[in-house]
Design an enzyme around this catalytic site. Structure first.
Site, PDB file in Angstrom:
ATOM      1  N   ASP A 277      -5.676  -5.218  14.067  1.00 55.46           N
ATOM      2  CA  ASP A 277      -6.524  -5.285  15.290  1.00 55.46           C
ATOM      3  C   ASP A 277      -8.255  -4.717  14.643  1.00 55.46           C
ATOM      4  O   ASP A 277      -8.716  -4.735  14.083  1.00 55.46           O
ATOM      5  CB  ASP A 277      -5.666  -4.021  16.359  1.00 55.46           C
ATOM      6  CG  ASP A 277      -6.642  -4.622  18.052  1.00 55.46           C
ATOM      7  OD1 ASP A 277      -7.218  -5.792  18.123  1.00 55.46           O
ATOM      8  OD2 ASP A 277      -6.033  -3.388  18.689  1.00 55.46           O
TER       9      ASP A 277
ATOM     10  N   LYS B  24      -6.480 -10.421  14.046  1.00 58.12           N
ATOM     11  CA  LYS B  24      -7.914  -9.816  15.319  1.00 58.12           C
ATOM     12  C   LYS B  24      -9.331  -9.820  15.053  1.00 58.12           C
ATOM     13  O   LYS B  24      -9.821  -8.668  15.222  1.00 58.12           O
ATOM     14  CB  LYS B  24      -7.227  -8.886  16.818  1.00 58.12           C
ATOM     15  CG  LYS B  24      -6.268  -9.808  17.764  1.00 58.12           C
ATOM     16  CD  LYS B  24      -6.919  -8.281  18.860  1.00 58.12           C
ATOM     17  CE  LYS B  24      -5.190  -7.874  19.355  1.00 58.12           C
ATOM     18  NZ  LYS B  24      -5.304  -7.027  20.362  1.00 58.12           N
TER      19      LYS B  24
ATOM     20  N   VAL C 101      -1.329  -9.010  23.528  1.00 55.07           N
ATOM     21  CA  VAL C 101      -0.182  -9.700  23.254  1.00 55.07           C
ATOM     22  C   VAL C 101       0.925  -9.080  23.013  1.00 55.07           C
ATOM     23  O   VAL C 101       1.011  -8.006  22.230  1.00 55.07           O
ATOM     24  CB  VAL C 101      -0.826 -10.468  21.922  1.00 55.07           C
ATOM     25  CG1 VAL C 101      -0.863 -11.925  22.436  1.00 55.07           C
ATOM     26  CG2 VAL C 101      -0.658  -9.897  20.316  1.00 55.07           C
TER      27      VAL C 101
ATOM     28  N   ASP D 229       4.910  -4.691  21.757  1.00 54.66           N
ATOM     29  CA  ASP D 229       4.815  -3.589  22.617  1.00 54.66           C
ATOM     30  C   ASP D 229       3.470  -4.064  24.332  1.00 54.66           C
ATOM     31  O   ASP D 229       2.172  -3.769  23.393  1.00 54.66           O
ATOM     32  CB  ASP D 229       5.598  -2.815  23.004  1.00 54.66           C
ATOM     33  CG  ASP D 229       4.105  -1.480  22.083  1.00 54.66           C
ATOM     34  OD1 ASP D 229       3.873  -1.737  21.703  1.00 54.66           O
ATOM     35  OD2 ASP D 229       5.117  -0.309  23.328  1.00 54.66           O
TER      36      ASP D 229
ATOM     37  N   ASP E  24       3.047  -5.857  12.542  1.00 54.50           N
ATOM     38  CA  ASP E  24       2.809  -6.712  13.287  1.00 54.50           C
ATOM     39  C   ASP E  24       1.215  -7.012  13.456  1.00 54.50           C
ATOM     40  O   ASP E  24       1.133  -8.392  13.400  1.00 54.50           O
ATOM     41  CB  ASP E  24       3.530  -6.200  14.267  1.00 54.50           C
ATOM     42  CG  ASP E  24       2.859  -5.017  15.137  1.00 54.50           C
ATOM     43  OD1 ASP E  24       2.226  -4.505  13.941  1.00 54.50           O
ATOM     44  OD2 ASP E  24       3.397  -4.591  16.002  1.00 54.50           O
TER      45      ASP E  24
HETATM   46  P1  IMP Z   1      -4.880  -1.162  14.537  1.00 54.23           P
HETATM   47  O1  IMP Z   1      -5.518   0.174  13.846  1.00 54.23           O
HETATM   48  O2  IMP Z   1      -6.114  -0.751  15.930  1.00 54.23           O
HETATM   49  O3  IMP Z   1      -5.493  -2.126  12.953  1.00 54.23           O
HETATM   50  O4  IMP Z   1      -4.336  -1.183  15.146  1.00 54.23           O
HETATM   51  C1  IMP Z   1      -2.856  -1.115  15.322  1.00 54.23           C
HETATM   52  C2  IMP Z   1      -2.240  -1.744  16.058  1.00 54.23           C
HETATM   53  O5  IMP Z   1      -2.070  -1.566  17.261  1.00 54.23           O
HETATM   54  C3  IMP Z   1      -0.826  -2.570  16.146  1.00 54.23           C
HETATM   55  O6  IMP Z   1       0.123  -1.616  14.426  1.00 54.23           O
HETATM   56  C4  IMP Z   1      -0.050  -2.743  17.183  1.00 54.23           C
HETATM   57  O7  IMP Z   1       0.960  -1.144  17.123  1.00 54.23           O
HETATM   58  C5  IMP Z   1      -0.707  -2.453  17.778  1.00 54.23           C
HETATM   59  N1  IMP Z   1      -2.190  -3.499  18.938  1.00 54.23           N
HETATM   60  C6  IMP Z   1      -2.638  -3.793  18.328  1.00 54.23           C
HETATM   61  N2  IMP Z   1      -3.608  -4.714  19.375  1.00 54.23           N
HETATM   62  C7  IMP Z   1      -2.190  -5.288  19.730  1.00 54.23           C
HETATM   63  C8  IMP Z   1      -2.065  -5.753  20.530  1.00 54.23           C
HETATM   64  O8  IMP Z   1      -2.307  -6.432  21.797  1.00 54.23           O
HETATM   65  N3  IMP Z   1      -0.453  -6.115  21.915  1.00 54.23           N
HETATM   66  C9  IMP Z   1       0.931  -5.093  21.179  1.00 54.23           C
HETATM   67  N4  IMP Z   1      -0.263  -3.792  20.640  1.00 54.23           N
HETATM   68  C10 IMP Z   1      -1.034  -4.090  19.610  1.00 54.23           C
HETATM   69 MG    MG Z   2       2.446  -1.399  15.668  1.00 47.95          MG
END
Ligand code: IMP
Ligand code: MG
Length: 181
Positions: free
Chosen positions: A105, A133, A155, A161, A102
């Site tokens: 980040d 992002k 978001v 969520d 989705d």
């Molecule tokens: P990462 O490991 O930091 O890249 O995070 C990935 C996961 O964090 C995504 O699959 C989302 O489930 C969650 N996540 C990151 N940013 C958001 C956001 O803005 N809204 C909701 N979930 C987020």
């Molecule tokens: Mg996720």
């Protein structure tokens, strides 16, 4: 003026904008596949609506698999550690794989999953994320297909969520830090 949905949340991408972009992504992925079969791996739970729509925009013989990792917990902040809660059902050795997420980040989740999946020696492994992002990145990882690149906003909706809520909103909305919940 910002466009608000019925719950008073600010809409970042409408369902129409999402549908148009997903159709474009599906066409691009179809072209790149060159007639090959595809294994689509969804990262639960957030990627479920995106995988559902994207898969139907891809013209190829595709199968689905899903993994689940530890999530953001109850708030907006990540713990930084990834735990695999649900593994793949089937081996991806020699397969053409598309990981569907989705939102990219910090990159910690996808960097962990990519390393894990590459151990199985797929023929190829690409990543499709609906949102990116880039300003938040900690792990050096990029997706091969990005729906929309966004600034550092939290978001919700279209699978995403806040404390497990809002996943079924059809539009992608902004969760402001001072939202009453
Ligand atoms: P990462 O490991 O930091 O890249 O995070 C990935 C996961 O964090 C995504 O699959 C989302 O489930 C969650 N996540 C990151 N940013 C958001 C956001 O803005 N809204 C909701 N979930 C987020
Ligand atoms: Mg996720």
């Amino acid at each position: 003026m910002a466009f608000m949905n019925r719950q008073g949340l600010e809409v970042l991408f409408t369902r129409q904008q999402i549908a148009e972009r997903v159709a474009e992504m599906g066409a691009e992925i179809t072209r790149d596949l060159n007639g090959e079969c595809l294994v689509m791996i969804g990262v639960l739970k957030g990627a479920a609506p995106f995988l559902s729509d994207l898969s139907r925009a891809i013209e190829a013989d595709a199968t689905f698999d899903f993994v689940a990792t530890s999530s953001y917990g109850k708030g907006q902040r990540s713990s930084g550690a990834v735990k695999l809660i649900k593994d793949l059902d089937n081996s991806i050795e020699g397969k053409t794989v598309l990981v569907v997420e989705d939102i990219l980040d910090t990159g910690i989740t996808l960097a962990y999953l990519r390393k894990l999946f590459l151990q199985q020696r797929p023929k190829s492994l690409r990543i499709a994320t609906l949102l990116d992002k880039p300003s938040r990145r900690i792990e050096p990882i990029e997706a091969d297909y990005v729906g929309f690149s966004i600034p550092n906003l939290f978001v919700i909706g279209y699978g995403m969520d806040y404390a497990e809520r809002y996943r079924n909103l059809p539009d992608i909305c902004i969760m402001s830090p001072d939202h009453p919940e």
